[in-house]
Write a protein that holds these residues in place. Structure first.
Motif, PDB file in Angstrom:
ATOM      1  N   HIS A  88       0.839  -1.195   0.000  1.00 53.92           N
ATOM      2  CA  HIS A  88       0.000   0.000   0.000  1.00 53.92           C
ATOM      3  C   HIS A  88       0.874   1.244   0.000  1.00 53.92           C
ATOM      4  O   HIS A  88       2.048   1.200   0.370  1.00 53.92           O
ATOM      5  CB  HIS A  88      -0.994   0.013   1.168  1.00 53.92           C
ATOM      6  CG  HIS A  88      -0.385  -0.112   2.536  1.00 53.92           C
ATOM      7  ND1 HIS A  88      -0.077  -1.326   3.136  1.00 53.92           N
ATOM      8  CD2 HIS A  88      -0.032   0.839   3.443  1.00 53.92           C
ATOM      9  CE1 HIS A  88       0.422  -1.114   4.336  1.00 53.92           C
ATOM     10  NE2 HIS A  88       0.465   0.194   4.554  1.00 53.92           N
ATOM     11  N   VAL A 110       0.632   5.255   1.266  1.00 62.47           N
ATOM     12  CA  VAL A 110      -0.181   6.092   2.154  1.00 62.47           C
ATOM     13  C   VAL A 110       0.093   7.576   1.914  1.00 62.47           C
ATOM     14  O   VAL A 110       1.247   7.986   1.784  1.00 62.47           O
ATOM     15  CB  VAL A 110       0.138   5.753   3.630  1.00 62.47           C
ATOM     16  CG1 VAL A 110      -0.758   6.555   4.576  1.00 62.47           C
ATOM     17  CG2 VAL A 110      -0.026   4.272   3.878  1.00 62.47           C
ATOM     18  N   HIS A 167       4.090   7.095   3.542  1.00 64.99           N
ATOM     19  CA  HIS A 167       4.932   5.896   3.560  1.00 64.99           C
ATOM     20  C   HIS A 167       4.503   4.904   2.492  1.00 64.99           C
ATOM     21  O   HIS A 167       3.385   4.940   1.989  1.00 64.99           O
ATOM     22  CB  HIS A 167       4.999   5.259   4.949  1.00 64.99           C
ATOM     23  CG  HIS A 167       3.792   4.484   5.396  1.00 64.99           C
ATOM     24  ND1 HIS A 167       2.775   5.030   6.131  1.00 64.99           N
ATOM     25  CD2 HIS A 167       3.467   3.180   5.237  1.00 64.99           C
ATOM     26  CE1 HIS A 167       1.878   4.113   6.429  1.00 64.99           C
ATOM     27  NE2 HIS A 167       2.260   2.962   5.889  1.00 64.99           N
ATOM     28  N   ALA A 198       4.475   0.794   1.812  1.00 64.74           N
ATOM     29  CA  ALA A 198       4.589  -0.506   2.473  1.00 64.74           C
ATOM     30  C   ALA A 198       5.050  -1.544   1.464  1.00 64.74           C
ATOM     31  O   ALA A 198       4.406  -1.765   0.434  1.00 64.74           O
ATOM     32  CB  ALA A 198       3.246  -0.916   3.073  1.00 64.74           C
ATOM     33  N   PHE A 207       8.521  -0.152  10.815  1.00 63.49           N
ATOM     34  CA  PHE A 207       8.667   1.116  10.096  1.00 63.49           C
ATOM     35  C   PHE A 207      10.097   1.626  10.200  1.00 63.49           C
ATOM     36  O   PHE A 207      10.716   1.555  11.262  1.00 63.49           O
ATOM     37  CB  PHE A 207       7.717   2.168  10.682  1.00 63.49           C
ATOM     38  CG  PHE A 207       6.263   1.769  10.583  1.00 63.49           C
ATOM     39  CD1 PHE A 207       5.504   2.109   9.478  1.00 63.49           C
ATOM     40  CD2 PHE A 207       5.668   1.027  11.606  1.00 63.49           C
ATOM     41  CE1 PHE A 207       4.168   1.731   9.389  1.00 63.49           C
ATOM     42  CE2 PHE A 207       4.331   0.655  11.515  1.00 63.49           C
ATOM     43  CZ  PHE A 207       3.586   0.994  10.406  1.00 63.49           C
ATOM     44  N   GLU A 228       7.652   1.052   5.201  1.00 64.52           N
ATOM     45  CA  GLU A 228       7.126   0.008   6.073  1.00 64.52           C
ATOM     46  C   GLU A 228       7.464  -1.328   5.426  1.00 64.52           C
ATOM     47  O   GLU A 228       7.309  -1.486   4.208  1.00 64.52           O
ATOM     48  CB  GLU A 228       5.602   0.158   6.207  1.00 64.52           C
ATOM     49  CG  GLU A 228       4.945  -0.950   7.018  1.00 64.52           C
ATOM     50  CD  GLU A 228       3.415  -0.810   7.083  1.00 64.52           C
ATOM     51  OE1 GLU A 228       2.854   0.105   6.428  1.00 64.52           O
ATOM     52  OE2 GLU A 228       2.780  -1.636   7.758  1.00 64.52           O
TER      53      GLU A 228
HETATM   54 FE   LIG Z   1       1.139   1.140   6.320  1.00 61.81          FE
END
Ligand SMILES: [Fe+2]
Length: 487
Positions: A269, A271, A350, A352, A423, A436
């Protein structure tokens, strides 16, 4: 106020309406034809807005209800077919150095490049790829190397035709190191663009067939100075497939035998942080048709001193997950507000990165911390791990739970699966963007052809870990503040 767009010109796309504020729908888009990157449609003049694209069922009136009341549904309302993440692109001042740091820190080899050595006089771009995870780093060359500026086709040696030298310089000056583009693979990038702007998206770059043919690219605004980039392959190009994009050359690295592989497999993902969640969510839902996959409010996840509201957008197959946060003020400044202050506006908070073995990936990443790799946020206190057996003892072995504590890996679960996450500290100079590392366990299902795959978002996004995470972020910020006070 979006500082960057106050002075940027939008390349090759002429707006009839003012291009600055979101959301505002242009009524007509004109594509300027250039030499090597050809418009993807037969006509290079007007992309009409068709009324049939305005499906009232995906008009959004987004409202947070809180995690406890939220009911996950998948209405499958995408306005165009989205296949998955394709890549993310960082804009840098110097791509060579940034890509070296990420390659070492993440164990991702350089697999494709486009720079002066390939005839690209406009920008230097380097791609790191590990399995299905692609991260691109791009920086501008001096503009005086660029021919034909007066023709308006000043980017025609560029392999990323939307690249704009002035815009990239201003992006770096405004935001520091950051993500410019979230690229998704779609069935038809021209259609995705047309449908998006027909439903309120602001165009950034109209569809073109990339140099060498076979792939089409277009871009619309997402939030802040971040664009949503559509990439598609043209059927007519037959069996010819590009490792990345036309115009890029393959690196000499043998991808199959890379000793540096730390096991990162794909993008999970990406963000974003914005000032205000609702108008952005309404806007993106309206032009993509994406649905709400999950949400958290400050009450769900905040600590006493820090908070946020967050909602996760997903495509039909839930392979593209785009959480977005807004700050909620508490006793101290929200960490989302800290991001917005240092980033000078919205942006990607961030990324992931998914692995099938988080223990191996994180232990190897930690060994590289002191040699130019990435450092991680402080681990949660030992008390965090005391209750681990009760929480996830049915899924993780004793050895794995010990490894979680040794490596500082956070653990959470939802009604469907388990999430392991950790993280990094911010990857650049500013306390803004971080990474992440994530592993999801469970949620394995069969598709119609009997192939087993893992459902997107399995185990959630770490709602149960937010408090622990924020606590460690706040401790980190307090350390910085105490240093600042001593100056
Ligand atoms: Fe996340």
């Amino acid at each position: 106020m979006n500082l960057a767009y106050a002075t940027f010109r939008t390349p090759r796309v002429v707006h009839q309406s003012h291009p600055l504020s979101i959301p505002r729908r242009p009524t007509k888009v004109t594509i300027v034809n250039c030499v090597r990157n050809q418009p993807a449609s037969a006509s290079d003049i007007v992309l009409p807005v068709r009324q049939r694209d305005h499906d009232q069922s995906v008009e959004s009136d987004f409202k947070l209800v809180g995690n406890s009341k939220f009911v996950r549904e998948n209405p499958r309302t995408d306005r165009f077919l989205v296949l998955g993440f394709h890549h993310v692109e960082f804009w840098c001042s110097d791509a060579t150095n940034v890509v070296s740091r990420f390659s070492h820190g993440l164990g991702m080899p350089l697999t494709s490049f486009s720079d002066l050595s390939t005839g690209n006089h406009t920008h230097a771009s380097y791609l790191l790829q590990s399995h299905n995870l692609r991260v691109l780093f791009t920086a501008p060359y001096p503009p005086f190397f660029t021919p034909n500026i007066s023709s308006g086709c000043d980017d025609h040696t560029a392999s990323i035709p939307s690249f704009d030298t002035d815009r990239c310089h201003l992006f770096s000056r405004t935001h520091g190191l950051g993500v410019r583009a979230i690229a998704v693979e779609v069935e038809d990038a021209a259609e995705a663009f047309r449908v998006s702007i027909g439903n309120g998206a602001l165009p950034v770059f109209a569809p073109v067939t990339l140099n060498g043919g076979g792939m089409v690219m277009s871009e619309v605004e997402l939030y802040g100075d971040v664009v949503l980039r559509f990439i598609s392959e043209e059927e007519k190009h037959g069996d010819k497939r590009w490792d990345f994009l036309p115009g890029f050359e393959d690196s000499v690295v043998d991808k199959g035998s890379c000793e540096e592989d730390l096991g990162l497999k794909r993008m999970d993902h990406v963000v974003g942080n914005v000032e205000e969640l609702k108008p952005i969510m309404d806007h993106i839902i309206k032009f993509t048709g994406f649905h709400i996959f999950g949400e958290f409010t400050a009450e769900d996840v905040g600590t006493a001193e820090s908070g946020l509201n967050s909602a996760v957008l997903a495509n039909n197959d839930e392979t593209v997950l785009i959480p977005i946060n807004e700050p909620v003020s508490g006793k101290r400044r929200s960490q989302i507000q800290t991001y917005l202050d240092y980033n000078l506006g919205p942006g990607v908070q961030h990324i992931a990165l998914s692995t099938d073995d988080v223990f191996k990936t994180v232990s190897k990443m930690r060994k590289r911390t002191k040699t130019g790799g990435f450092d991680f946020m402080p681990s949660p206190p030992p008390t965090y791990y005391k209750n681990l057996k009760k929480r996830v003892g049915d899924v993780l072995s004793e050895e794995e739970m010990v490894a979680c504590e040794e490596l500082g890996i956070l653990v959470d679960r939802d009604d469907q699966g388990v999430l392991l996450q950790i993280f990094t500290k911010p990857v650049g100079d500013r306390p803004t963007l971080f990474l992440e590392i994530i592993q999801r366990i469970g949620c394995m299902v069969k598709d119609s052809e009997g192939k087993i795959y893992q459902k997107g978002g399995c185990g959630g996004f770490g709602k149960g870990n937010f408090a622990a995470l924020f606590k460690s972020i706040e401790e980190y910020e307090k350390q910085l503040e105490s240093k600042h006070q001593h100056c």
